[in-house]
Design an enzyme around this catalytic site. Structure first.
Site, PDB file in Angstrom:
ATOM      1  N   GLU A  69     -80.498  78.971  96.535  1.00 47.21           N
ATOM      2  CA  GLU A  69     -79.831  77.672  96.439  1.00 47.21           C
ATOM      3  C   GLU A  69     -78.588  77.617  97.333  1.00 47.21           C
ATOM      4  OE1 GLU A  69     -80.489  74.861  94.878  1.00 47.21           O
ATOM      5  OE2 GLU A  69     -82.350  75.495  93.931  1.00 47.21           O
ATOM      6  N   LEU A 112     -75.642  82.149 109.710  1.00 51.48           N
ATOM      7  CA  LEU A 112     -76.060  81.075 108.803  1.00 51.48           C
ATOM      8  C   LEU A 112     -75.055  79.929 108.754  1.00 51.48           C
ATOM      9  CD1 LEU A 112     -77.701  82.307 105.461  1.00 51.48           C
ATOM     10  CD2 LEU A 112     -78.579  80.684 107.137  1.00 51.48           C
ATOM     11  N   CYS A 232     -97.845  58.995  99.918  1.00 54.11           N
ATOM     12  CA  CYS A 232     -96.818  59.205  98.902  1.00 54.11           C
ATOM     13  C   CYS A 232     -97.297  58.810  97.514  1.00 54.11           C
ATOM     14  CB  CYS A 232     -95.564  58.391  99.250  1.00 54.11           C
ATOM     15  SG  CYS A 232     -94.223  58.604  98.043  1.00 54.11           S
TER      16      CYS A 232
END
Length: 386
Positions: A69, A112, A232
């Site tokens: 996360e 990163l 969708c």
DNA sequence: TACCCGTGGGT
DNA sequence: TACCCAAGGGT
């Protein structure tokens, strides 16, 4: 402090009151509200068929999910994958991370970006060892109290690791929900309403898969460009699709052009063939990373003058500026820089950490042991190739 | 509350 | 090219 402020802070979930949805036409809200169960089922069915197979979905270890996360904040899945695998091999547990030194942690994060994420991960791991027995906490209040964990990340971890019904509102979800309700303002101006819809749509019986499905929908179908509306599962309920405004939503806010700074950088050599590097202060841009010393070129100043001045001011050394090594252009979030990199010969003064945390001479072969910002990697490559 | 904080990819 | 965006949080 007003009455409503006293029980609603930025980081706590809002009440699921229907009143706050009134900015939309009431018939539309009513219609959508009546279709919540149908929307949940359609999305979960789509996810079962089309959901992505991602490594952090193959575990329920809250530590591993937490790492994913944090890495995924403002960062694409493809970029994260190799970092995630490497990180878990290097720091397999909260305790392993807590016991590492910060330089090792930053080196694992090198490239990163948003390096406060790595510093906060490290601090949070130490807090988890100190306050939670080394186990990632399973309550919202304890999770969000950790550095680097906000409302969305707390929801992502608690729903994925413990299947708790905690809503999320990341970039994907903002876009999906903004289109679902045909939001006529930029999402940043309507966060309360978007949070309410994220909570309202979340099923209590399968919040884990639903949150993941919502993010997959945004990442794979409901993309910013060329949304695949025909595939969708929410097409028939989507207000933006039904009004054919899906390409205009979410609305974006105009931004000022980025300022451009000219920087003088010195690759300073001593008599032993070593190079001078310094570690940036913990706070601010690229905090805790190493760099080649230098600074901003003032108006009317030559690059050579700038380098001599900066090294005197920041490190209390004198140098002789030699040949230009290279020129590097780089774009950060809020400005652009041109790095004018020059070879320098150290002539006098013991380097002092005046405006940095640490300064040291290193061999060329040692450079790769230190975490550097991306804009400096070309400098290192050029030095090693000399 | 705006503003700060990296980097890589897409158009 | 220049801009936007991508699993946001801290201050």
């Amino acid at each position: 402090m007003t009455k409503s402020d006293s029980h609603q802070t930025e980081n706590t979930p809002r009440d699921r009151s229907v009143e706050s949805l009134e900015a939309l036409p009431s018939d539309f809200v009513e219609s959508l509200s009546g279709r919540v169960a149908s929307l949940q089922q359609a999305l979960l069915a789509w996810y079962a068929q089309q959901g992505r197979d991602l490594p952090w979905r193959q575990t329920r270890d809250p530590y591993a999910i937490w790492i994913s996360e944090i890495m995924l904040q403002q960062t694409q899945v493809k970029t994260v994958l190799p970092y995630y695998e490497r990180w878990l091999r290097q720091f397999p547990t909260v305790t392993a991370l807590a016991q590492a030194d910060q330089q090792t942690v930053l080196k694992a994060w090198e490239g990163l970006g948003y390096y406060a994420r790595a510093r906060n991960l490290h601090r949070a791991a130490q807090a988890i060892v100190a306050d939670h027995g080394g186990e990632f906490p399973s309550t919202f209040d304890a999770a969000i109290a950790l550095p680097g964990i906000g409302r969305t990340t707390a929801g992502g971890i608690l729903s994925a690791a413990f299947n708790q019904p905690v809503a999320i509102l990341d970039g994907n979800v903002k876009r999906v929900l903004a289109r679902l309700i045909a939001l006529r303002t930029p999402p940043s101006k309507a966060l309360d309403r978007l949070w309410l819809w994220s909570e309202r749509l979340l099923p209590t019986d399968n919040p884990r898969d639903f949150n993941q499905a919502l993010m997959d929908l945004g990442a794979t179908l409901c993309t910013r460009h060329r949304p695949a509306c025909l595939l969708c599962p929410w097409q028939s309920a989507c207000a933006a699709y039904n009004q054919n405004v899906q390409l205009e939503i979410p609305m974006t806010e105009a931004r000022a052009p980025l300022p451009h700074k000219q920087i003088g950088v010195g690759v300073v050599w001593n008599e032993q063939g070593q190079i001078l590097i310094d570690r940036r202060l913990q706070e601010g841009l690229l905090g805790g990373l190493w760099e080649f010393p230098g600074g901003k070129i003032e108006p009317g100043e030559t690059v050579e003058d700038c380098i001599r001045r900066e090294l005197q001011e920041e490190l209390a050394i004198e140098v002789e500026v030699g040949d230009r090594l290279m020129t590097i252009n780089h774009t950060y979030t809020h400005f652009k820089v041109t790095l004018n990199v020059f070879h320098c010969r150290h002539t006098a003064g013991e380097p002092q950490p005046i405006e940095c945390d640490e300064v040291r001479w290193v061999e060329v072969s040692e450079l790769e042991e230190f975490p550097f910002p991306k804009a400096n990697s070309q400098i290192i490559d050029a030095i090693k190739a000399l």
